[in-house]
Design a protein around this motif. Structure first.
Motif, mmCIF file in Angstrom:
data_model
loop_
_atom_site.group_PDB
_atom_site.id
_atom_site.type_symbol
_atom_site.label_atom_id
_atom_site.label_comp_id
_atom_site.label_asym_id
_atom_site.label_seq_id
_atom_site.Cartn_x
_atom_site.Cartn_y
_atom_site.Cartn_z
ATOM 1 N N VAL A 78 -10.564 -3.246 -3.250
ATOM 2 C CA VAL A 78 -11.150 -3.669 -4.338
ATOM 3 C C VAL A 78 -9.689 -4.329 -5.197
ATOM 4 C CG1 VAL A 78 -11.496 -3.471 -6.574
ATOM 5 C CG2 VAL A 78 -12.998 -2.467 -4.898
ATOM 6 N N GLY A 79 -8.360 -3.560 -5.127
ATOM 7 C CA GLY A 79 -7.060 -4.221 -5.222
ATOM 8 C C GLY A 79 -6.447 -4.217 -4.481
ATOM 9 N N PRO A 80 -5.338 -4.992 -4.576
ATOM 10 C CA PRO A 80 -3.677 -5.612 -3.391
ATOM 11 C C PRO A 80 -3.440 -4.059 -2.717
ATOM 12 C CG PRO A 80 -3.692 -5.924 -6.206
ATOM 13 C CD PRO A 80 -4.004 -5.150 -6.826
ATOM 14 N N ASP A 81 -3.340 -4.920 -1.596
ATOM 15 C CA ASP A 81 -2.728 -4.021 -0.531
ATOM 16 C C ASP A 81 -2.064 -4.649 0.575
ATOM 17 O OD1 ASP A 81 -3.679 -2.372 1.900
ATOM 18 O OD2 ASP A 81 -4.988 -0.677 1.408
ATOM 19 N N GLU A 82 -1.286 -4.747 0.656
ATOM 20 C CA GLU A 82 -0.515 -5.656 1.572
ATOM 21 C C GLU A 82 -0.587 -5.387 3.101
ATOM 22 O OE1 GLU A 82 1.794 -8.016 3.219
ATOM 23 O OE2 GLU A 82 1.617 -7.704 1.077
ATOM 24 N N ARG A 83 -1.056 -3.563 3.517
ATOM 25 C CA ARG A 83 -1.526 -3.131 5.449
ATOM 26 C C ARG A 83 -2.729 -4.475 5.417
ATOM 27 N NH1 ARG A 83 -5.315 0.120 7.707
ATOM 28 N NH2 ARG A 83 -5.987 0.427 5.635
ATOM 29 N N VAL A 84 -3.753 -4.217 4.558
ATOM 30 C CA VAL A 84 -4.801 -5.280 4.643
ATOM 31 C C VAL A 84 -4.531 -6.992 4.596
ATOM 32 C CG1 VAL A 84 -6.912 -5.224 3.857
ATOM 33 C CG2 VAL A 84 -6.188 -3.572 3.706
ATOM 34 N N PHE A 93 -8.734 -19.939 7.740
ATOM 35 C CA PHE A 93 -8.432 -20.718 5.621
ATOM 36 C C PHE A 93 -9.008 -19.966 4.770
ATOM 37 C CE2 PHE A 93 -10.339 -22.705 2.331
ATOM 38 C CZ PHE A 93 -9.645 -22.760 1.064
ATOM 39 N N ALA A 94 -9.752 -18.761 5.446
ATOM 40 C CA ALA A 94 -10.435 -17.997 4.967
ATOM 41 C C ALA A 94 -9.705 -16.679 4.768
ATOM 42 C CB ALA A 94 -12.504 -17.917 4.685
ATOM 43 N N ALA A 95 -8.949 -16.452 5.840
ATOM 44 C CA ALA A 95 -8.590 -15.373 5.786
ATOM 45 C C ALA A 95 -7.441 -15.777 4.576
ATOM 46 C CB ALA A 95 -8.468 -15.114 7.248
ATOM 47 N N LEU A 96 -6.457 -16.637 4.965
ATOM 48 C CA LEU A 96 -5.291 -17.271 4.250
ATOM 49 C C LEU A 96 -5.539 -16.648 2.862
ATOM 50 C CD1 LEU A 96 -4.268 -19.503 6.031
ATOM 51 C CD2 LEU A 96 -2.847 -17.797 5.684
ATOM 52 N N VAL A 97 -6.366 -17.530 2.247
ATOM 53 C CA VAL A 97 -7.330 -17.312 0.608
ATOM 54 C C VAL A 97 -7.372 -16.058 0.729
ATOM 55 C CG1 VAL A 97 -8.749 -17.807 -0.891
ATOM 56 C CG2 VAL A 97 -8.227 -19.386 1.099
ATOM 57 N N ARG A 98 -8.123 -14.937 1.393
ATOM 58 C CA ARG A 98 -8.291 -13.493 1.017
ATOM 59 C C ARG A 98 -7.321 -12.628 1.512
ATOM 60 N NH1 ARG A 98 -10.222 -10.160 -2.328
ATOM 61 N NH2 ARG A 98 -11.026 -8.495 -1.388
ATOM 62 N N ALA A 99 -5.750 -13.062 1.871
ATOM 63 C CA ALA A 99 -4.792 -11.897 2.309
ATOM 64 C C ALA A 99 -3.994 -12.578 0.921
ATOM 65 C CB ALA A 99 -3.966 -12.515 3.675
ATOM 66 N N ALA A 100 -3.629 -13.879 0.035
ATOM 67 C CA ALA A 100 -3.542 -14.022 -1.116
ATOM 68 C C ALA A 100 -3.680 -13.365 -1.765
ATOM 69 C CB ALA A 100 -3.323 -15.362 -1.056
ATOM 70 N N ASP A 101 -5.233 -13.388 -2.185
ATOM 71 C CA ASP A 101 -5.858 -12.416 -2.883
ATOM 72 C C ASP A 101 -5.427 -11.044 -3.247
ATOM 73 O OD1 ASP A 101 -7.110 -14.478 -4.144
ATOM 74 O OD2 ASP A 101 -8.541 -14.071 -2.775
ATOM 75 N N LEU A 102 -5.056 -10.449 -1.435
ATOM 76 C CA LEU A 102 -4.672 -8.508 -1.311
ATOM 77 C C LEU A 102 -3.254 -8.810 -1.430
ATOM 78 C CD1 LEU A 102 -7.279 -8.278 0.513
ATOM 79 C CD2 LEU A 102 -8.019 -7.888 -1.442
ATOM 80 N N SER A 103 -2.934 -9.581 -2.099
ATOM 81 C CA SER A 103 -0.797 -9.415 -2.016
ATOM 82 C C SER A 103 -0.664 -9.467 -2.844
ATOM 83 C CB SER A 103 -0.159 -10.905 -1.711
ATOM 84 O OG SER A 103 -0.618 -11.293 -0.692
ATOM 85 N N PRO A 104 0.406 -8.396 -2.922
ATOM 86 C CA PRO A 104 0.792 -7.238 -4.372
ATOM 87 C C PRO A 104 2.120 -8.197 -4.586
ATOM 88 C CG PRO A 104 0.450 -5.654 -2.247
ATOM 89 C CD PRO A 104 0.539 -6.944 -1.887
ATOM 90 N N ARG A 105 2.779 -8.780 -3.786
ATOM 91 C CA ARG A 105 4.198 -9.600 -4.057
ATOM 92 C C ARG A 105 4.223 -10.205 -4.382
ATOM 93 N NH1 ARG A 105 7.540 -10.160 -0.284
ATOM 94 N NH2 ARG A 105 9.267 -10.829 -1.697
ATOM 95 N N SER A 106 4.420 -11.407 -5.931
ATOM 96 C CA SER A 106 4.083 -12.930 -6.151
ATOM 97 C C SER A 106 4.710 -13.858 -4.793
ATOM 98 C CB SER A 106 4.183 -13.138 -6.988
ATOM 99 O OG SER A 106 6.460 -12.784 -7.528
#
Length: 872
Positions: free
Chosen positions: A332-338, A359-372
């Motif tokens: 649900v929330g940011p998670d750098e490991r995932v 592309f889909a994986a990159l966008v979702r990875a950005a959503d889960l990234s804690p650091r800007s």
């Protein structure tokens, strides 16, 4: 009613007496067919009575019959007392004991016979109360010849004994595509394919699936969810079936749905799952009967249950990228490991040629990234990948990347995406070049991607000053450049300088294409192979890229595959195929924003038009290419235009113009290092130079061409012909014609035969000349190369060949133009008289010349008088 001709014909056969039951799955269009029957009956003057089954009225005796006969209640008094009383009681108009069902049924038949012609429509017969269903069954077996007809619908398996039934199956592929176009004309191409695949020919799904998408999803600027969301009617149609299942069974179905169409299940689960009638089981593997059921299972599961299921599936996943995706959907929330796992999954997708998945994986990875900073870079990389799929949405992603980390300078992926936008928006080659050169950083993982993008920019620019930073950056790579980049640096930048080592490496890569899955690598090999004439060995891999376009691959790779195939087809003399491929590629360019790639496709069309003598098309396309190239610094596009104009000029016999255009591709005596087209246009310059008395220029260019003859059989053919043209001899020409594989290049081979035949005729070897000229004429005719056919025909006549006997057939406009030209009028003067452009007049004349067996307008008067003409 697209694709329902057979069903409508069956319905029409019973409209005036008889019964038919339409069966089929939910959403198959049964009810729509009833509506079509009602319209047809009304037009024919048949009265329509309607009823429909309902779960809420299934326990009310004769509720369905009440719906059907209510419009006829005023006619009940015309029946006999027994029949009248039975129907009034059944319909609730009179109180009393329950009537006998047989009496009710015979009373209904009598009433309908008197009211004929009449059509009864009963939708969802499987939900009609049992008493009414009994009456309907009684009627259906007795309506023949009564003037009354019955049409009913029911689900698959709900057939009634004694009633003819017709299964309403899914629409054909063509009908489904036509219906989707009619309902949702705004869908992007890839979205259409997903909807068609999910709908499986269901008309209801074809209506509802697009309606459930957002505007951005419909146009392809946002990725589609998996599975696709259902509309309200489809969801409702599955909700009752799913809610009736035990909770453990629903959870098992959810696991299967989320893990794809072949999800796992234990042996103990199989019996429960199979009883749902939603899945099939084969060898212990569970598959949904249709994709809509899978979507319904996911849509109706609460969010918490979906996340829990993804967690379970992540633990079971057999591949890292599947585990990453399930964890991402459970988080649900940011998670750098995932997010890190998703980044690795994205790179795996790219290596496999799945740009959409990356592309889909990159966008979702950005959503889960804690650091800007991480979010910004991942969005920029997503923009870079998106640019290979569809340029729409790239600007928004770059804006999101900047917004995520406003203080961050531009990244290498952002520069790649920005260069794509610049090239395909206003086509500014120099701006795209500056963006990429400024961003180069060999410490960045995207550095090689940036160099590949820079290679494309330099190739379009076609100027030495653009190539210099590229070659410098490639030379600094340690331990050296990747194979494809190294090949691009030689065979794309300067194929005339290709070494035997370059060619051996290229041949090795071509030999491996049958196992290659990355479309970007396939088209990169094709680009390197094109100008050294090795594309024929790459054709099947390129066709595979085009065929697999809807499986998530990069659209830009498909367009580039079409470019390579188109230009290869031009060289191979498959001109109709080249024109078709160009049209297909230009349609993709328009749909996905790849404006820059229109130019090589238009070049292919211009070359075909030049060979065929279509002056109007050649001049129009070449003029547009020259204007655009001058405004945007794209020297290679200008060279392409000059090459097409040189071929056209040679065809019509204007050697001076041909020389000037060919010299613009590459000056005499050299094969320009930054102009791959110099290898294609070299023979044009040699021929034009010889015909205009520039023997020294022809000799120096023939010598340059001779240096590259070992690169391919085609180059050996034209180099040999060039040498023979400069220092003619039968042995030289024969050696050129004897090059193995020369027949693979029919236009080039025919031109060599034509030149050889002309030389033989001038040296009084008429018989040998006729042999070469006849072969050239036949090849030109097969190609549809009208002016070249006329040249060969004129030489044949001069060599003593007898023209074909009998009158020549011309179209009315061809005959009128020929007669006016025979009086000495110019093309412009003829055009003014006939309200045509001078180019159209010229094109008609070049079609007339070979029909009359002449090569110039000076011979028109004699040819028209000697041979005569008829009008087609």
């Amino acid at each position: 009613m697209l694709g329902r001709d057979d069903e409508l014909e069956a319905i029409a056969s019973v409209l005036h007496g008889g019964a038919l039951l339409l069966t089929g799955a939910t959403g198959s269009g049964r009810s729509a067919l009833l509506e079509a029957a009602a319209e047809r009956a009304t037009v024919s003057g048949v009265r329509v009575l309607r009823g429909a089954g309902s779960a809420f009225e299934a326990d009310l005796p004769y509720a369905g019959l009440h719906q059907l006969l209510w419009p006829l209640r005023g006619d009940l008094d015309g029946l006999g007392p027994a029949h009248r009383d039975a129907l009034r009681s059944a319909m609730g108009l009179d109180a009393g004991p329950a009537p006998d069902r047989l009496v009710v049924a015979t009373a209904t038949l009598t009433l309908l016979t008197r009211a004929a012609p009449v059509l009864l429509l009963v939708d969802d017969l499987h939900r009609v109360d049992p008493a009414s269903a009994t009456v309907v069954g009684f009627l259906a077996r007795r309506l023949d010849g009564s003037g009354a007809a019955l049409l009913g619908t029911t689900h698959t398996g709900g057939e009634l004994a004694g009633i003819d039934s017709l299964t309403v199956g899914p629409l054909t592929e063509d009908a489904a595509s036509a219906l989707l176009t009619a309902c949702s004309p705004d869908l992007a191409g890839r979205v259409r394919q997903r909807v068609l695949a999910a709908a499986q020919g269901s008309p209801l799904a074809l209506h509802e699936l697009p309606a459930a998408l957002t505007g951005a999803q419909r146009t392809g600027t946002r990725d589609l969810p998996d599975p696709l969301p259902l509309g309200p009617r489809l969801t409702a149609s599955y909700a009752a079936r799913l809610s009736a299942l035990p909770a453990p069974t629903r959870r098992l179905l959810l696991l299967v749905a989320l893990d794809g169409p072949a999800g796992p299940a234990t042996t103990a689960d199989l019996a429960d799952l199979e009883r749902t009638d939603l899945v099939t089981i084969d060898g212990g593997r569970v598959r949904f009967r249709d994709p809509l059921a899978r979507s319904a299972v996911v849509a109706l599961a609460p969010p918490g249950e979906r996340r829990a299921a993804h967690t379970v599936l992540a633990e079971r996943a057999d591949r890292p990228e599947r585990r990453a995706w399930h964890l991402a959907r459970a988080t649900v929330g940011p998670d750098e490991r995932v997010a890190g796992l998703l980044m690795r999954a994205a790179h795996t997708h790219r290596r496999r040629g799945d740009a959409a998945g990356a592309f889909a994986a990159l966008v979702r990875a950005a959503d889960l990234s804690p650091r800007s900073a991480d979010r910004s870079r991942r969005l920029a990389e997503a923009a870079s990948v998106r640019a290979d799929v569809d340029l729409r949405g790239v600007s928004r992603l770059l804006g999101d990347a900047r917004h995520a980390d406003p203080g961050r300078c531009g990244s290498v992926p952002a520069a790649i995406a920005s260069a794509h936008l610049v090239l395909n928006d206003d086509g500014d080659v120099d701006t795209a070049h500056r963006l990429l050169v400024a961003a180069l950083d060999d410490r960045d993982p995207a550095h090689i991607d940036a160099l590949q993008a820079l290679l494309t920019v330099c190739a379009f620019g076609g100027r030495d000053e653009l190539w210099a930073p590229f070659h410098d950056a490639v030379a600094r790579l340690r331990p050296g450049p990747p194979t494809l980049l190294a090949l691009g640096a030689s065979l794309v930048a300067a194929p005339a300088r290709a070494t035997p080592g370059d060619l051996a490496l290229l041949d090795d890569l071509i030999g491996r294409l049958h196992d290659e899955v990355d479309p970007a690598r396939i088209v990169a090999v094709g680009r390197a192979a094109l100008f050294v004439d090795r594309m024929p060995a790459c054709r099947e891999a390129h066709r595979r890229v085009v065929r697999d376009a809807q499986r998530g691959g990069a659209v830009i790779a498909v367009v580039r595959a079409l470019v390579n195939l188109c230009l290869d087809a031009v060289r191979a003399g498959r001109w109709a195929e080249a024109t078709r491929l160009a049209a297909e590629g230009q349609a993709l360019c328009a749909a996905h924003g790849y404006q820059m790639l229109r130019w090589p496709l238009r070049f292919g069309v211009a070359l075909v038009a030049a060979g065929r003598g279509d002056e109007e098309t050649t001049q129009d396309l070449a003029g547009r290419m020259l204007r655009w190239a001058a405004a945007h610094g794209a020297r290679s596009v200008a060279r392409a235009a000059h090459h097409a104009l040189a071929v056209a000029a040679l065809g019509r016999g204007d050697a001076e113009q041909a020389y000037r255009h060919a010299a613009e591709v590459s000056p005499s005596g050299t094969l320009a290092t930054n102009a791959p087209l110099a290898l294609w246009s070299a023979i044009d310059l040699v021929e034009a130079a010889m015909r205009t008395g520039r023997e020294a220029e022809a000799a120096s260019h023939a010598a340059a061409l001779g240096q590259v003859a070992p690169l391919s059989p085609r180059l050996a053919l034209v180099a040999g012909a060039a040498a023979a043209s400069v220092e003619p001899s039968s042995d030289r020409f024969a050696a050129a014609l004897a090059v193995p594989g020369a027949e693979r290049w029919p236009f080039d081979l025919a031109r060599v035969r034509l030149t050889y035949g002309e030389w033989l005729r001038r040296h009084h070897a008429a018989s040998a000349a006729r042999e070469q000229l006849a072969a050239a004429r036949h090849a030109f005719e097969q190609l549809g190369a009208v002016p070249w056919t006329a040249r060969a025909e004129a030489e044949l006549r001069a060599a003593g060949a007898t023209p074909a006997a009998g009158p020549v057939t011309l179209t009315p406009q061809e005959r009128e133009i020929a007669l006016l030209a025979a009086t000495g009028l110019t093309n412009k003067e003829i055009g003014q008289r006939l309200h045509l452009s001078h180019r159209t007049v010229g094109a008609h004349l070049y079609r007339v010349f070979p029909k009359l067996g002449i090569g110039s307008r000076a011979a028109l008067r004699d040819a028209l008088s000697v041979r005569g003409t008829t009008t087609a």
